[in-house]
Design a protein around this motif. Structure first.
Motif, short mmCIF file in Angstrom:
data_model
loop_
_atom_site.label_atom_id
_atom_site.label_comp_id
_atom_site.label_asym_id
_atom_site.label_seq_id
_atom_site.Cartn_x
_atom_site.Cartn_y
_atom_site.Cartn_z
N SER A 60 0.85 -1.19 0.00
CA SER A 60 0.00 0.00 0.00
C SER A 60 0.88 1.25 0.00
O SER A 60 1.58 1.53 0.98
CB SER A 60 -0.91 -0.01 1.24
N PHE A 61 0.86 1.97 -1.14
CA PHE A 61 1.59 3.23 -1.28
C PHE A 61 0.69 4.23 -1.99
O PHE A 61 -0.20 3.84 -2.76
CB PHE A 61 2.88 3.03 -2.08
N SER A 62 0.94 5.50 -1.74
CA SER A 62 0.14 6.56 -2.34
C SER A 62 0.82 7.20 -3.55
O SER A 62 0.32 8.20 -4.06
CB SER A 62 -0.16 7.64 -1.29
N HIS A 63 1.94 6.63 -3.99
CA HIS A 63 2.64 7.20 -5.15
C HIS A 63 1.79 6.99 -6.40
O HIS A 63 1.23 5.90 -6.61
CB HIS A 63 4.01 6.54 -5.32
N PRO A 64 1.67 8.02 -7.25
CA PRO A 64 0.79 7.89 -8.44
C PRO A 64 1.18 6.73 -9.36
O PRO A 64 0.31 6.04 -9.89
CB PRO A 64 0.94 9.24 -9.14
N ARG A 65 2.48 6.51 -9.56
CA ARG A 65 2.90 5.43 -10.46
C ARG A 65 2.55 4.06 -9.89
O ARG A 65 2.13 3.16 -10.62
CB ARG A 65 4.40 5.53 -10.73
N PHE A 66 2.73 3.90 -8.58
CA PHE A 66 2.38 2.62 -7.96
C PHE A 66 0.88 2.39 -8.02
O PHE A 66 0.42 1.27 -8.30
CB PHE A 66 2.87 2.60 -6.51
N LEU A 67 0.10 3.44 -7.78
CA LEU A 67 -1.35 3.31 -7.86
C LEU A 67 -1.79 3.00 -9.29
O LEU A 67 -2.74 2.23 -9.50
CB LEU A 67 -2.02 4.59 -7.37
N TRP A 68 -1.10 3.58 -10.28
CA TRP A 68 -1.43 3.31 -11.68
C TRP A 68 -1.21 1.84 -12.01
O TRP A 68 -2.02 1.20 -12.69
CB TRP A 68 -0.58 4.19 -12.57
N LEU A 69 -0.09 1.28 -11.51
CA LEU A 69 0.19 -0.14 -11.71
C LEU A 69 -0.79 -1.02 -10.94
O LEU A 69 -1.23 -2.07 -11.43
CB LEU A 69 1.62 -0.46 -11.29
N LYS A 70 -1.14 -0.59 -9.74
CA LYS A 70 -2.04 -1.37 -8.90
C LYS A 70 -3.45 -1.47 -9.50
O LYS A 70 -4.09 -2.52 -9.43
CB LYS A 70 -2.11 -0.75 -7.50
N TRP A 71 -3.90 -0.38 -10.10
CA TRP A 71 -5.24 -0.38 -10.70
C TRP A 71 -5.28 -1.20 -11.99
O TRP A 71 -6.35 -1.62 -12.42
CB TRP A 71 -5.68 1.05 -10.98
N ARG A 72 -4.13 -1.39 -12.61
CA ARG A 72 -4.05 -2.15 -13.87
C ARG A 72 -3.28 -3.45 -13.68
O ARG A 72 -2.51 -3.86 -14.56
CB ARG A 72 -3.39 -1.28 -14.95
N VAL A 73 -3.50 -4.09 -12.55
CA VAL A 73 -2.71 -5.28 -12.21
C VAL A 73 -2.98 -6.42 -13.19
O VAL A 73 -2.05 -7.16 -13.55
CB VAL A 73 -2.99 -5.70 -10.75
N SER A 74 -4.22 -6.58 -13.65
CA SER A 74 -4.52 -7.67 -14.59
C SER A 74 -3.79 -7.48 -15.90
O SER A 74 -3.22 -8.43 -16.46
CB SER A 74 -6.03 -7.75 -14.84
N ARG A 75 -3.79 -6.25 -16.39
CA ARG A 75 -3.06 -5.98 -17.64
C ARG A 75 -1.57 -6.13 -17.43
O ARG A 75 -0.86 -6.63 -18.34
CB ARG A 75 -3.40 -4.56 -18.11
N MET A 76 -1.09 -5.75 -16.27
CA MET A 76 0.34 -5.89 -15.97
C MET A 76 0.76 -7.36 -15.96
O MET A 76 1.83 -7.72 -16.44
CB MET A 76 0.65 -5.24 -14.62
N VAL A 77 -0.10 -8.22 -15.41
CA VAL A 77 0.22 -9.65 -15.36
C VAL A 77 0.35 -10.22 -16.77
O VAL A 77 1.26 -11.01 -17.06
CB VAL A 77 -0.85 -10.40 -14.55
#
Length: 316
Positions: free
Chosen positions: A113-130
């Motif tokens: 859990s981090f509030s950095h925008p880039r980490f949140l961007w990756l977290k919200w698109r975790v399925s696409r990232m996988v």
């Protein structure tokens, strides 16, 4: 008659092979059965299943190599390197490492859990990232396997040069090129190692931040988020430790010709390389709630229902 070292090598190879097949086979059976039952599968279960399948293939290759080198070492030495098997092993080996890396990155994105925008961007698109990580794992594995072709070509030239007679200078030049390519091929292990280390550090930082928030709010330090952090950290840390151990063993095996006792170094290195795919499967089972629960239920079922003996005519 096989020597004591070869007998010990075969015994350890068979033991690790059986344990690895049982652990990885259990993971595949449980996840595939759950997949057919629920008509869906999570990304973590899919990656764990693919990882177990790749390690089953890897264990078979390592086991057959150990057996053949222990029993038919002279014949294989005359035949030379088996390029196709070597390329196939390299592809499976790197694919296994990359799948474990993808699993660690997935745990980090879902749990940390981090509030950095880039980490949140990756977290919200975790399925696409996988999906992209899995495609990248296939590409990197193919690239590592194709990069072996020049190394095999130089190795064949070395064998021809060694049997040609007094060509010491030319032989030394070719040996230098072979060692240079061998070192460059080792760099394929660097990206997954860096990604796993970054995931581990992010999970540690996230856990420390979460524990600080729990202390400030005077809540219980053993909540679900804390347990998830600790479980993911144990899995990634165990993978890092086993990967480094595995890498050192592989380095010793592939560079055994530089050591005083190359045959013994090869035996020790090849046995240790089987320890990584065999032992990490049980760490994944203990770190996954579904797999752990099924494993415990299986053990309890076997202990509570022993196989009955044959009943005679006077048996009740």
């Amino acid at each position: 008659m096989l020597g004591f070292a070869k007998v010990g090598r075969l015994f350890l190879s068979v033991t690790l092979f059986i344990l690895g097949m049982l652990g990885n086979g259990f993971i595949v059976v449980v996840n595939v059965r759950s997949w057919f039952k629920n008509k869906r599968i999570s990304w973590s279960d899919f990656i764990i299943s693919a990882l177990a399948l790749s390690r089953i293939v890897l264990l078979w290759i390592l086991f057959l190599d150990c057996v053949s080198m222990a029993i038919f070492s002279k014949v294989l030495a005359e035949l030379g390197p088996l390029e196709v098997i070597g390329i196939f092993w390299t592809f499976t080996n790197h694919l296994s490492i990359w799948l474990a890396t993808c699993l660690g990155v997935l745990y980090c994105l879902k749990i940390a859990s981090f509030s950095h925008p880039r980490f949140l961007w990756l977290k919200w698109r975790v399925s696409r990232m996988v999906v992209w990580m899995l495609l990248g794992a296939l590409l990197f594995s193919c690239g590592s396997a194709i990069s072996l072709i020049p190394q095999f070509q130089i190795y064949s030239l070395l064998r021809e040069t060694a049997g040609a007679g007094n060509v010491t200078e030319h032989f030394g030049k070719q040996m230098g090129e072979y060692q240079q390519i061998h070192v460059l091929n080792m760099l394929w292990y660097t990206p997954p190692l860096i990604l796993c280390l970054a995931s581990y550090i992010l999970l540690i930082l996230s856990l420390g931040r979460h524990m600080q928030q729990m202390r400030q709010s005077r809540s219980s330090p053993s909540d679900a988020s804390t347990e998830a952090h600790r479980r993911a950290i144990r899995i990634i840390l165990s993978f890092l430790f086993l990967l480094l151990f595995y890498f050192l063993a592989f380095l010793v095996t592939s560079s055994s010709y530089l050591l005083p006792r190359p045959e013994m170094a090869t035996i020790i290195g090849e046995v240790i390389t089987m320890l990584y795919p065999a032992s990490h499967s049980f760490i994944l089972i203990l770190g996954n709630n579904k797999l752990k629960q099924t494993f415990v239920e299986l053990l309890c079922c076997e202990s509570c229902h022993p196989n009955p003996g044959p009943k005679g005519p006077l048996a009740p």
